[in-house]
Design an enzyme around this catalytic site. Sequence first.
Site, PDB file in Angstrom:
ATOM      1  CD  GLU A  15      -6.859  13.043  -2.327  1.00 24.50           C
ATOM      2  OE1 GLU A  15      -6.396  13.815  -3.371  1.00 24.50           O
ATOM      3  OE2 GLU A  15      -7.955  13.526  -1.537  1.00 24.50           O
ATOM      4  CB  SER A  72      -5.955   7.193  -2.055  1.00 28.34           C
ATOM      5  OG  SER A  72      -6.427   8.193  -1.837  1.00 28.34           O
ATOM      6  CE1 TYR A 132      -2.123   9.193   1.303  1.00 28.86           C
ATOM      7  CE2 TYR A 132      -3.837   9.586  -0.591  1.00 28.86           C
ATOM      8  CZ  TYR A 132      -3.327   8.764   0.550  1.00 28.86           C
ATOM      9  OH  TYR A 132      -4.205   7.820   1.199  1.00 28.86           O
TER      10      TYR A 132
END
Length: 318
Positions: free
Chosen positions: A125, A123, A146
Amino acid sequence: MPSALITGITGQDGSYLAELLLGKGYRVAGITRDVTRATQGYLAPLAGRLDLRQASLEDVDVLRRIVLEVTPDEIYNLAGETKVSASWSDPAGTGEVNALGAARVLEAARMGAPRARVFQASSCEMFDPSDVPLREESPLRPSSPYGVAKMYAHFMSAAFRESFAMHVVSGILFNHESPRRGESFVTRKISRAVSRIVRREQRELRLGNLASRRDWGFAGDYVDAMWRMLQRDPPEDLVIGTGEAHSVRDFCERAFSVAGLDYRDYVVSDPELTRPADARLRVADASRARTRLGWTPRVSFDALVEMMVESDMKDSAE
């Protein structure tokens, strides 16, 4: 006939990937927590063509048994907590599934199908958002549970690749949406609100930071990139994104305009809905994926928003 095993097959990405692989002549198996519910969702039209197995990512022995039985040529790990904000409500649980779950999938593959090609859904992120545009070498500094869990899985994938000579790749995925997106995600929250406001079932839409910007693409395009990554030698981690940044406000403006409405008449920015740590800008440099894979996103931002709004309006009318 090539075979594939998909974890998280009932989700947005899993269902699009299953359709793609079946269309290419694959034998497709999928792991889900509830087989009965899986056959009632987006997979319903495909149920008779899928080998669905009930399991979680918490038991490596069960995962290994499934891998041994399915004997997949390709494994796609798409399971896990997918909502960044929800990871703050249960940081440990997010780590259990997104980090340790990924390690168990890799271990099951090593023990049960060491020659299988494995895709790990990483990801954006994970990245330090100050280095824009974000590329494969950009520094990592996740700002949520996350992102931290995804970073663990990302490095674990590289460790298995290097230590056991396995064909493991991580697709560093930027935000990707579709009419199948979960209803708690801001994009789907917006598209559903437009439909409900048109039907006079909702009067306003409360959102957090309207200035927050993301690189939004279409999930159907991204699963095509996943497949392409596993066909290529040697294995390589790649950034997958559109390279365009749009704000939540942009999404609202386009979504409401599909229904002939002005978003400013309905959207309210609520500070209570802002994330504890919200990166202001994450945009991809996916030039390496374009060069290596011959992949480019086909669905534009405007077309994606229109697709989601029209789908929700159609579903509401039926």
